[in-house]
Design an enzyme around this catalytic site. Structure first.
Site, PDB file in Angstrom:
ATOM      1  N   ARG A   1       0.748  -1.182  -0.077  1.00 29.33           N
ATOM      2  CA  ARG A   1       0.154   0.016  -0.127  1.00 29.33           C
ATOM      3  C   ARG A   1       0.905   1.254  -0.087  1.00 29.33           C
ATOM      4  O   ARG A   1       1.787   1.454   0.887  1.00 29.33           O
ATOM      5  CB  ARG A   1      -1.010  -0.150   1.166  1.00 29.33           C
ATOM      6  CG  ARG A   1      -1.830   1.107   1.306  1.00 29.33           C
ATOM      7  CD  ARG A   1      -2.658   1.102   2.583  1.00 29.33           C
ATOM      8  NE  ARG A   1      -3.718  -0.018   2.302  1.00 29.33           N
ATOM      9  CZ  ARG A   1      -4.914   0.689   1.806  1.00 29.33           C
ATOM     10  NH1 ARG A   1      -4.848   1.894   1.171  1.00 29.33           N
ATOM     11  NH2 ARG A   1      -5.857  -0.257   1.356  1.00 29.33           N
TER      12      ARG A   1
ATOM     13  N   HIS B   1      -5.432  12.691  -1.261  1.00 29.77           N
ATOM     14  CA  HIS B   1      -6.440  12.837  -0.235  1.00 29.77           C
ATOM     15  C   HIS B   1      -5.833  14.350   0.224  1.00 29.77           C
ATOM     16  O   HIS B   1      -4.952  14.707  -0.056  1.00 29.77           O
ATOM     17  CB  HIS B   1      -6.301  12.186   0.770  1.00 29.77           C
ATOM     18  CG  HIS B   1      -6.676  10.753   0.317  1.00 29.77           C
ATOM     19  ND1 HIS B   1      -7.997  10.285  -0.162  1.00 29.77           N
ATOM     20  CD2 HIS B   1      -6.139   9.451   0.357  1.00 29.77           C
ATOM     21  CE1 HIS B   1      -7.932   9.123  -0.719  1.00 29.77           C
ATOM     22  NE2 HIS B   1      -6.671   8.311  -0.184  1.00 29.77           N
TER      23      HIS B   1
HETATM   24 ZN   LIG Z   1      -7.619   4.734   0.133  1.00 33.50          ZN
END
Ligand SMILES: [Zn+2]
Lengths: 439, 252
Positions: free
Chosen positions: B133, B197
């Site tokens: 990730r 984000h």
């Molecule tokens: Zn995410």
């Protein structure tokens, strides 16, 4: 109801094996050496040593308490719940072995046990209560046999580590599957009710929950990843029937009792409910609701969790936000007209968008935004129409300025912080946390 | 000047905020609406969970990011809106999609178990698993200036090479390529897709203002940044600079 003497509680047999004596002796020697080299430090090192030379020591000891092992786990609230449960069990006269959750649970626990265990492997105590992380399931899988497992909730709170609620639920399911007698669970959490109905029929399930009326006070819900469709039917488990400020009412089947919570907020009331339900499962007939509720009401406020402190003659309320759900609940339960607010968001919040699901507009006016993420939290506040007077990333500077202001005309000085903000605040104001239960 | 829309506020829709708001990216809708208000016009955010919630007129669209468990329900819900999404993207309605919201607009998502989740096919390319990730700050250079955000995704994106949002200065973006610069995001007309984000529009108001100019020009209006945006944008710049300087880049 008479309080059962701990000595008369069912004997499950002490650990009497002496086969760990050499390991215990060596562990203690290492502990002395570690402390000698670094005062106050090195507590996990003896654990490493013992776990290597006597890998069965930890599990055998933990499984061997007369009233067994109780595990508290879930996304949120496990630390408060564990402390509450320990207080309730001690009020019933039990000697409790407990831990503070650490990253390396196996070594930390072994070291803590070494302090208490006799050379014969015996440990004075009636019951062990352990707080565990969702991720600790693998650690207990092959070895621990908890009598009771309590599950608090499934929240989307640690986005870096556990991305999915499903994944958290699976991890909790692994821990729950180890229970030999009872799984205690939050019936308002959809993931946990599902988990409860999939458990082996040899294990009892104790459910607790809030009434529809209580839930109705929180239009945004209680922060669970998913709220169960139905409330717990009356008479099928402990029910939280009322929460107003720090006062809560819990229904134990026929009679109801009130509690003074250690802090304001629905999540503390639910933690108390979890602790009561777990104590009941642990003590069986020996459980006394009057003793239990008195013990909870006598608990000191937990540092940084709604605690009110006095610093240099000024009264301050601390509010710790650990995830978006607790942030929202804290904002929603802030006293109306709180006019002096300092927000400190630190380096522990790596992704600033993390807090954006929270509607902060109710704060209305924040005097100072501080911490490494001061600008990011100020940005969110600005988009929520909250006035921010000043952005000061340096925490000590912000704290001094905030404390120097005259007392507010309404409400108390309120500091909302992330865990990192709390640590910096505590260090700067030279506050010690409430004495934690020594392990 | 305040020419405004005939009798209605600017309408920003937030698609599936219950399923696609794990990282707070539904906040991008809030940012657009606030900046419209700050520029002197009425604005509203309408949360759209299903077709029934669709307002009559849509001026901008925000799609956030969710967990993998929400992929199928989110895809199925988005499918019922695919005609509208097509019409909006063809008629220049600005659409911002972040993370899994973007992946769902693509040809498809290669899942780690080897199966493929078919996407809506609105934008070129597809999501493919990455080894670990990507969870870190990300800095990119784009037409809209240096954009800074936080990335948190378990998949790379292939097929966006023709029109990326920007070039990666720090971070993973769409993933490592065998040749050419490392890129991030995808642009197709006024459809903007990204891993950033932050939320990306709060942290990077230049991108927000680009989307707003597109939304305004469809009504023959000119978007002018409001005075109240000044302090928010200075705060955003300071937030970006904190990351940039920490990662060895220049402050703006
Ligand atoms: Zn995410």
């Amino acid at each position: 109801m008479a309080v059962t003497e701990p000595a008369r509680l069912s004997k499950r047999g002490f650990v009497t094996s002496v086969r760990y004596a050499p390991a215990i002796l060596l562990g203690r020697a290492v502990r002395v050496l570690a402390r000698w080299r670094k005062p106050g430090g090195g507590s996990a090192i003896p654990g490493v040593v013992v776990n290597r030379i006597a890998p069965g020591f930890l599990a055998t000891t933990l499984n061997g308490f007369p009233l067994g092992l109780v595990i508290v786990t879930g996304s949120s609230g496990k630390s408060t719940t564990t402390k509450m449960l320990v207080a309730v069990l001690r009020a019933h006269g039990l000697t409790v072995f407990t831990n503070q959750s650490t990253a390396n649970i196996s070594q930390g626990l072994t070291s803590a046990l070494l302090e208490r265990v006799s050379l014969s492997g015996q440990i004075a105590g009636d019951v062990a209560v352990l707080e565990m992380d969702e991720g600790h399931g693998a650690f207990i899988a092959g070895s621990l046999t908890p009598r009771v497992v309590a599950l608090t909730n499934v929240m989307v709170d640690q986005i870096d580590r556990f991305h999915d609620s499903e994944m958290v639920a699976v991890l909790l399911g692994k821990i729950a599957a180890r229970a030999t007698e009872t799984v205690v669970l939050n019936a308002d959490d959809r993931y946990l009710t599902d988990l409860g109905s999939s458990l082996d029929s040899t294990v009892g399930v104790a459910r607790y929950g809030v009434t529809a009326e209580v839930l109705g006070q929180y239009p945004r819900g209680l922060g669970y990843a998913e709220t169960a469709a139905n409330r717990l039917p009356t008479g099928t488990g402990l029910q939280l029937t009322r929460v107003v400020g720090r006062d809560a009412t819990v229904e134990f089947g026929a009679d109801s009792h009130s509690i003074r919570l250690p802090a304001r907020g629905i999540h503390y009331a639910v933690d108390a409910l979890t602790a009561l339900s777990t104590a009941q499962a642990t003590l069986g007939d020996g459980f006394d609701p009057t003793i239990a509720c008195a013990a909870l009401s006598a608990m000191p406020a937990v540092f940084g969790r709604g605690e009110v402190v006095t610093v240099g003659g000024k009264t301050i309320e601390f509010v710790l936000v650990q995830n978006p759900s607790s942030f929202q609940l804290n904002v929603d339960s802030l006293e109306d007209g709180t006019e002096q607010i300092l927000v400190i968001i630190g380096s522990d919040v790596r992704d600033p968008s993390y807090f954006w699901p929270v509607d902060t507009s109710r704060l209305d006016h924040v005097l100072i935004a501080s911490g490494l993420k001061a600008h990011d939290i100020a940005l969110q506040l600005a988009y929520d129409n909250v006035r921010v007077d000043c952005i000061e990333p340096d925490v000590p500077t912000a704290l001094d300025a905030f404390l120097a202001l005259p007392d507010p005309t309404s409400g108390v000085k309120t500091i909302i912080f992330s865990a990192d903000g709390m640590r910096r605040t505590r260090a700067h104001l030279r506050l010690v946390s409430n004495a934690e239960d020594p392990v | 000047m305040t020419a405004t829309l005939p009798g209605r506020p600017f309408t920003v829709i937030s698609l599936l905020p219950r399923l696609l708001n794990t990282n707070g990216d539904a906040g991008n809708a809030r940012v657009l609406a606030q900046r419209i208000r700050w520029s002197g016009h009425d604005a509203q955010v309408v949360d759209v969970h299903s077709r029934a919630d669709l307002p009559e007129q849509v001026d901008a669209v925000s799609i956030g990011s969710g967990t993998d468990a929400a992929l199928i329900p989110a895809r199925d819900a988005l499918r019922t809106l695919v005609e509208e999404l097509r019409v909006w993207s063809n008629s220049g309605v600005p659409i911002l999609a972040v993370g899994t919201g973007w992946e769902l607009l693509s040809w498809g998502i290669d899942l780690s178990d080897g199966t493929v989740l078919e996407g809506l096919g609105l934008v070129a390319g597809q999501a493919v698993p990455r080894k670990t990730r990507a969870t870190d700050d990300i800095i990119i250079i784009s037409k809209y200036g240096r954009l800074i955000g936080f990335e948190n995704h378990a998949r790379d994106y292939v097929g966006a090479e023709a029109s990326p949002l920007g070039r990666v200065l720090y971070g993973s973006g769409n993933g490592t390529r065998s040749s050419g610069p490392q890129i991030e995001g995808l642009i197709m007309g006024e459809v903007f897709c990204t891993h950033l984000h932050g939320p990306v529009l709060a942290r990077n108001p230049a991108l927000a203002d680009h989307l707003l100019r597109a939304a305004f020009s469809r009504h023959g209006l000119e978007y002018a940044r409001g005075v109240r945006a000044d302090s928010a944008d200075a705060t955003a710049q300071a937030a970006r600079n904190e990351v940039a300087v920490r990662l060895g880049q220049n402050a703006e």
